[in-house]
Design a protein around this motif. Structure first.
Motif, short mmCIF file in Angstrom:
data_model
loop_
_atom_site.label_atom_id
_atom_site.label_comp_id
_atom_site.label_asym_id
_atom_site.label_seq_id
_atom_site.Cartn_x
_atom_site.Cartn_y
_atom_site.Cartn_z
N PHE A 148 -16.58 -9.60 11.44
CA PHE A 148 -15.75 -9.24 12.60
C PHE A 148 -14.46 -8.57 12.15
CE2 PHE A 148 -11.97 -10.74 14.93
CZ PHE A 148 -12.10 -9.98 16.07
N ALA A 149 -13.81 -9.15 11.14
CA ALA A 149 -12.55 -8.58 10.65
C ALA A 149 -12.76 -7.18 10.08
CB ALA A 149 -11.93 -9.51 9.60
N CYS A 150 -13.85 -7.00 9.33
CA CYS A 150 -14.13 -5.68 8.74
C CYS A 150 -14.46 -4.65 9.82
CB CYS A 150 -15.27 -5.79 7.74
SG CYS A 150 -14.86 -6.69 6.23
N THR A 151 -15.19 -5.08 10.85
CA THR A 151 -15.52 -4.16 11.94
C THR A 151 -14.28 -3.77 12.71
OG1 THR A 151 -17.71 -5.17 12.14
CG2 THR A 151 -16.97 -3.84 13.98
N ALA A 152 -13.37 -4.74 12.91
CA ALA A 152 -12.11 -4.43 13.59
C ALA A 152 -11.29 -3.43 12.78
CB ALA A 152 -11.31 -5.72 13.80
N PRO A 192 -2.02 -8.16 -9.97
CA PRO A 192 -0.55 -8.09 -9.91
C PRO A 192 -0.05 -8.55 -8.54
CG PRO A 192 -1.48 -6.08 -10.84
CD PRO A 192 -2.63 -6.88 -10.33
N ALA A 193 1.18 -9.00 -8.50
CA ALA A 193 1.74 -9.57 -7.27
C ALA A 193 1.69 -8.58 -6.11
CB ALA A 193 3.18 -10.01 -7.52
N TRP A 194 1.96 -7.29 -6.39
CA TRP A 194 1.97 -6.31 -5.29
C TRP A 194 0.57 -6.08 -4.75
CZ3 TRP A 194 -0.60 -1.61 -5.34
CH2 TRP A 194 -1.09 -1.18 -6.57
N MET A 195 -0.46 -6.17 -5.62
CA MET A 195 -1.83 -6.03 -5.14
C MET A 195 -2.24 -7.25 -4.32
SD MET A 195 -3.77 -4.24 -8.39
CE MET A 195 -5.29 -4.00 -7.47
N GLN A 196 -1.78 -8.44 -4.74
CA GLN A 196 -2.06 -9.63 -3.95
C GLN A 196 -1.42 -9.55 -2.57
OE1 GLN A 196 -1.51 -13.45 -5.88
NE2 GLN A 196 -1.87 -12.58 -7.91
N ALA A 197 -0.22 -8.99 -2.51
CA ALA A 197 0.47 -8.86 -1.22
C ALA A 197 -0.31 -7.94 -0.28
CB ALA A 197 1.88 -8.32 -1.44
N VAL A 198 -0.85 -6.85 -0.82
CA VAL A 198 -1.66 -5.94 0.00
C VAL A 198 -2.97 -6.61 0.38
CG1 VAL A 198 -2.90 -3.74 0.01
CG2 VAL A 198 -0.63 -3.88 -1.02
N GLY A 199 -3.60 -7.29 -0.58
CA GLY A 199 -4.89 -7.92 -0.32
C GLY A 199 -4.82 -8.98 0.76
N ARG A 200 -3.70 -9.65 0.91
CA ARG A 200 -3.59 -10.74 1.90
C ARG A 200 -3.58 -10.22 3.33
NH1 ARG A 200 0.12 -12.88 -2.10
NH2 ARG A 200 -0.82 -14.72 -3.09
N ILE A 201 -3.29 -8.95 3.54
CA ILE A 201 -3.30 -8.41 4.91
C ILE A 201 -4.56 -7.59 5.18
CG2 ILE A 201 -0.80 -8.39 5.04
CD1 ILE A 201 -0.88 -5.36 4.58
N LEU A 202 -5.49 -7.57 4.23
CA LEU A 202 -6.75 -6.86 4.41
C LEU A 202 -7.86 -7.84 4.76
CD1 LEU A 202 -6.70 -4.40 1.36
CD2 LEU A 202 -6.24 -3.84 3.75
N PRO A 203 -8.88 -7.37 5.46
CA PRO A 203 -10.06 -8.20 5.64
C PRO A 203 -10.70 -8.51 4.28
CG PRO A 203 -10.13 -6.29 7.09
CD PRO A 203 -9.01 -6.06 6.12
N LEU A 204 -11.61 -9.44 4.24
CA LEU A 204 -12.39 -9.84 3.08
C LEU A 204 -11.69 -10.88 2.21
CD1 LEU A 204 -14.07 -6.59 1.64
CD2 LEU A 204 -15.11 -8.38 3.03
N CYS A 236 -5.84 -8.90 14.93
CA CYS A 236 -4.71 -7.96 14.83
C CYS A 236 -5.21 -6.52 14.69
CB CYS A 236 -3.83 -8.34 13.65
SG CYS A 236 -2.86 -9.85 13.88
N TYR A 237 -6.20 -6.33 13.83
CA TYR A 237 -6.74 -4.98 13.66
C TYR A 237 -7.46 -4.50 14.92
CZ TYR A 237 -5.60 -4.64 8.69
OH TYR A 237 -4.93 -4.55 7.49
N LEU A 244 -4.51 2.24 19.47
CA LEU A 244 -4.61 3.60 18.94
C LEU A 244 -5.60 4.44 19.74
CD1 LEU A 244 -4.56 2.93 15.08
CD2 LEU A 244 -2.77 4.01 16.44
N PHE A 245 -6.73 3.83 20.11
CA PHE A 245 -7.70 4.56 20.94
C PHE A 245 -7.04 5.04 22.23
CE2 PHE A 245 -11.38 2.38 18.74
CZ PHE A 245 -11.97 3.54 18.30
N ARG A 246 -6.35 4.16 22.90
CA ARG A 246 -5.74 4.52 24.17
C ARG A 246 -4.62 5.55 23.97
NH1 ARG A 246 -7.93 4.69 28.28
NH2 ARG A 246 -6.28 3.94 29.66
N PHE A 247 -3.79 5.35 22.93
CA PHE A 247 -2.69 6.28 22.69
C PHE A 247 -3.21 7.68 22.39
CE2 PHE A 247 -0.06 8.45 19.51
CZ PHE A 247 1.10 8.65 20.25
N PHE A 248 -4.19 7.77 21.47
CA PHE A 248 -4.71 9.09 21.09
C PHE A 248 -5.45 9.75 22.26
CE2 PHE A 248 -4.78 7.59 16.46
CZ PHE A 248 -3.55 8.18 16.21
N GLU A 249 -6.11 8.94 23.09
CA GLU A 249 -6.80 9.52 24.25
C GLU A 249 -5.80 10.08 25.25
OE1 GLU A 249 -9.60 8.18 28.02
OE2 GLU A 249 -9.04 6.71 26.50
N ILE A 250 -4.78 9.30 25.57
CA ILE A 250 -3.77 9.76 26.53
C ILE A 250 -3.01 10.96 25.99
CG2 ILE A 250 -1.64 9.11 27.71
CD1 ILE A 250 -2.75 6.23 27.81
#
Length: 261
Positions: A148-152, A192-204, A236-237, A244-250
């Motif tokens: 579900f998270a990856c599809t979102a 590395p810490a910066w990669m962990q920080a990015v990974g925590r907000i990604l699905p999977l 969240c995603y 984004l769908f609605r914004f880009f459509e409008i």
């Protein structure tokens, strides 16, 4: 009732119409063959390097391949409509936008779950990997939430298809980003810490961690925080994608153009 019909029937018909690889001769090597060889490739590299057990790589990659159906599927949902020149006609309809786009995500979510299940079976059949019967339903729940998270997330990529002419580059790029940042084949704590920080907000990331802990004997209660975090990231995603769908459509109606990049 009309929104329900658009969600289920419209999503199913769009899936069949847009994806020419549904025929088994294309589906099997694309959506099953590739992920199977991915699992075997990293498992045998892990054996050679004596890094981790087969279980580590089977779980990491079998959960990660849910992203293929979600990200590529949703990218192709918009890209396919653009290619067949039906995107403008769809956006001109008064159909419920939530049902329209979310209905197209459901088949991709189910496809991601199926491909992941095949990955686990292949890992059990060909590698040194097994699950206790009591662990299978728990792993299945984790795979569902992760899919579900990856599809979102794929919906977010697809939303940019209302502006960009080619979003498949970004879909491909994100698959490799997930492999690098989400602890699929490298222990997450070793990054590395910066990669962990990015990974925590990604699905999977949290889904893979939860699945590995379950395989080691953890209960659902022990990994509930990880599962809820993965679900929250997906929500969240999904919300971002719909916005984004609605914004880009409008904005496209205002500019009288669906492509500005």
């Amino acid at each position: 009732m009309n929104a329900v019909r658009i969600f289920f029937i419209g999503g199913f018909l769009a899936y069949r119409a847009l994806f020419n690889w549904i025929h088994w001769s294309i589906y099997v090597p694309t959506m099953i063959g590739g992920p199977i060889f991915q699992i075997l490739f990293f498992a045998y590299i892990g054996r050679y390097a004596k890094l981790r057990s087969d279980e580590f790589f089977v779980i990491g990659n079998a959960v990660a391949i849910t992203a293929m159906g979600g990200i590529f599927g949703m990218a192709m949902t918009i890209g396919g409509e653009r290619w067949t020149q039906t995107l403008s006609a769809i956006l001109a309809t008064p159909a419920n936008r939530f049902a329209l786009f979310l209905g197209r995500a459901l088949p991709n979510l189910l496809n991601g779950i199926f491909v992941s299940a095949v990955g686990f079976v292949v890992g059990w059949w060909l590698l040194d990997f097994s699950l206790k019967p009591s662990e299978i339903p728990k792993i299945a729940l984790v795979v569902f939430v992760t899919a579900f998270a990856c599809t979102a997330f794929g919906m977010v990529i697809g939303a940019f298809g209302l502006r960009g002419r080619d979003i498949f580059f970004f879909a491909n790029l994100m698959i490799f980003v997930f492999l690098l940042f989400c602890g699929v084949n490298v222990p997450f704590e070793s990054l590395p810490a910066w990669m962990q920080a990015v990974g925590r907000i990604l699905p999977l990331t949290h889904g893979i961690d939860a699945a590995r802990q379950i395989a080691e004997g953890a209960s659902l209660g022990d990994v509930s925080e990880l599962i809820w975090t993965e679900a929250g990231i997906g929500l969240c995603y999904a919300g971002l994608a719909y916005g984004l769908f609605r914004f880009f459509e409008i904005d496209g109606r205002r500019r009288a153009s669906l492509e500005t990049m």
